[in-house]
Design a protein around this motif. Structure first.
Motif, PDB file in Angstrom:
ATOM      1  N   THR A   8      65.464  -3.462  29.294  1.00 44.92           N
ATOM      2  CA  THR A   8      65.446  -4.354  30.294  1.00 44.92           C
ATOM      3  C   THR A   8      66.350  -5.424  29.789  1.00 44.92           C
ATOM      4  O   THR A   8      66.916  -5.622  28.558  1.00 44.92           O
ATOM      5  N   TRP A  23      56.917  -4.134  36.923  1.00 48.44           N
ATOM      6  CA  TRP A  23      57.525  -3.694  38.186  1.00 48.44           C
ATOM      7  C   TRP A  23      58.260  -2.338  38.256  1.00 48.44           C
ATOM      8  O   TRP A  23      58.826  -1.888  37.486  1.00 48.44           O
ATOM      9  N   THR A  25      60.050   0.614  40.430  1.00 50.56           N
ATOM     10  CA  THR A  25      61.353   0.453  41.530  1.00 50.56           C
ATOM     11  C   THR A  25      61.350   1.639  42.677  1.00 50.56           C
ATOM     12  O   THR A  25      60.912   2.565  42.262  1.00 50.56           O
ATOM     13  N   ASP A  26      61.504   1.114  43.921  1.00 54.99           N
ATOM     14  CA  ASP A  26      61.436   2.113  44.740  1.00 54.99           C
ATOM     15  C   ASP A  26      62.272   3.062  44.490  1.00 54.99           C
ATOM     16  O   ASP A  26      63.749   2.998  44.274  1.00 54.99           O
ATOM     17  N   SER A  27      62.108   4.273  44.607  1.00 57.21           N
ATOM     18  CA  SER A  27      62.945   5.538  44.266  1.00 57.21           C
ATOM     19  C   SER A  27      64.221   5.394  45.061  1.00 57.21           C
ATOM     20  O   SER A  27      65.347   6.115  44.587  1.00 57.21           O
ATOM     21  N   TYR A  29      66.283   3.020  45.240  1.00 58.41           N
ATOM     22  CA  TYR A  29      67.054   1.962  44.762  1.00 58.41           C
ATOM     23  C   TYR A  29      67.214   2.176  43.178  1.00 58.41           C
ATOM     24  O   TYR A  29      67.324   1.168  42.629  1.00 58.41           O
ATOM     25  N   LEU A  30      67.216   3.514  42.811  1.00 57.90           N
ATOM     26  CA  LEU A  30      67.189   3.679  41.418  1.00 57.90           C
ATOM     27  C   LEU A  30      68.820   3.689  41.200  1.00 57.90           C
ATOM     28  O   LEU A  30      69.563   3.769  42.119  1.00 57.90           O
ATOM     29  N   ASN A  31      69.483   3.943  40.014  1.00 56.58           N
ATOM     30  CA  ASN A  31      70.902   3.652  39.489  1.00 56.58           C
ATOM     31  C   ASN A  31      71.455   4.805  40.269  1.00 56.58           C
ATOM     32  O   ASN A  31      72.797   4.742  40.757  1.00 56.58           O
ATOM     33  N   SER A  33      71.205   6.656  43.685  1.00 55.95           N
ATOM     34  CA  SER A  33      70.546   6.574  44.760  1.00 55.95           C
ATOM     35  C   SER A  33      70.108   7.728  45.399  1.00 55.95           C
ATOM     36  O   SER A  33      69.089   7.866  46.385  1.00 55.95           O
ATOM     37  N   TYR A  91      57.563   5.261  43.487  1.00 53.26           N
ATOM     38  CA  TYR A  91      57.850   4.169  42.858  1.00 53.26           C
ATOM     39  C   TYR A  91      57.952   4.166  41.289  1.00 53.26           C
ATOM     40  O   TYR A  91      56.926   4.997  40.825  1.00 53.26           O
ATOM     41  N   CYS A  94      60.854   3.244  34.458  1.00 53.88           N
ATOM     42  CA  CYS A  94      61.314   4.104  33.655  1.00 53.88           C
ATOM     43  C   CYS A  94      61.288   3.651  32.182  1.00 53.88           C
ATOM     44  O   CYS A  94      61.320   2.425  31.892  1.00 53.88           O
TER      45      CYS A  94
END
Length: 231
Positions: A8, A23, A25-27, A29-31, A33, A91, A94
């Motif tokens: 990170t 935190w 990440t909503d799935s 909004y992953l790298n 999409s 969510y 990673c």
């Protein structure tokens, strides 16, 4: 026991350490999409292959069997408890199995110097901590569950895994029909078998990524959080 590594930015690493919080990440909004949708694309291919193996004419094969799916949502385990479909959303936190990954460092490298940080976590301890938090959250009215595991990248292995699940599902459907005493029993048994099969697919989707990301060697923690207040 084994360690996993979260790469990170320095700012995010400092927030994690100071706030003692992770935190997810909503799935959506992953790298990538469309990442979770990829699993459903594979499912359609696997389904078509099995239909061909069984001699079904090409024009009768449904190549968009999962067209109804909303990849970033899934059924919650709470559905069975309340007797109705309860939607959850995925969510993701990673981590990487490699503590010195060139692919991951590359994401945090500027033109002149490295600007990333890497935090190491004991995998089993992190899972137990997340499980304890979700158990406590249920007592406070927030329904969530934890999934974790290595991400699968090899397309051949992905298809084989999905095909094996489909074949098992078809076998369960045959058993459901054979065990039914009447039409109502047959319908109920069939729906239960279908529900279990789709639940399996929804749980696997966050752990299947496109082969081009194989260098990440990712290990994931996934929270399935119910999106509505339960009765």
């Amino acid at each position: 026991m084994g360690f996993v590594y979260h790469y990170t930015s320095p700012e995010a690493a400092m927030n994690i350490l100071q706030q003692r919080a992770l935190w997810f990440t909503d799935s959506a909004y992953l790298n990538d999409s469309e990442e979770l949708a990829y699993c459903y694309e594979l499912y359609n291919r696997a389904w078509a292959d099995i239909c061909r193996e069984q001699g079904m004419p090409e024009e009768r094969i449904d190549h968009a069997l999962t067209g109804f799916a909303a990849p970033h949502e899934c059924a919650s385990f709470a559905s069975e408890a309340v007797g109705a479909h309860v939607t959850a959303r995925c969510y993701v936190f990673c981590t990487c199995l490699n503590g010195d990954s060139p692919a991951m460092w590359a994401d945090y490298t500027g033109d002149d110097e490295a600007t990333g940080c890497m935090l190491a976590f004991d995998r089993d301890m992190l899972h137990r901590a997340l499980q304890a938090i979700t158990d406590e959250s249920r007592r406070r009215g927030l329904c969530a569950e934890v999934l974790h595991g290595s991400v699968l990248y090899e397309e051949r292995d992905q298809l084989e895994l999905i095909k094996a699940s489909i074949k098992m599902h078809l076998g369960e459907l045959n058993k459901a029909s054979a065990a039914a005493n009447n039409d109502l029993d047959r319908i109920m048994n069939t729906e239960i078998a279908r529900s279990l099969h789709w639940s399996w697919l929804e749980a696997r989707a966050p752990f299947i990524k496109r082969p081009k990301y194989a260098g990440e060697q990712e290990y994931r923690f996934v929270l399935k959080v119910v999106q509505a207040e339960l009765p």
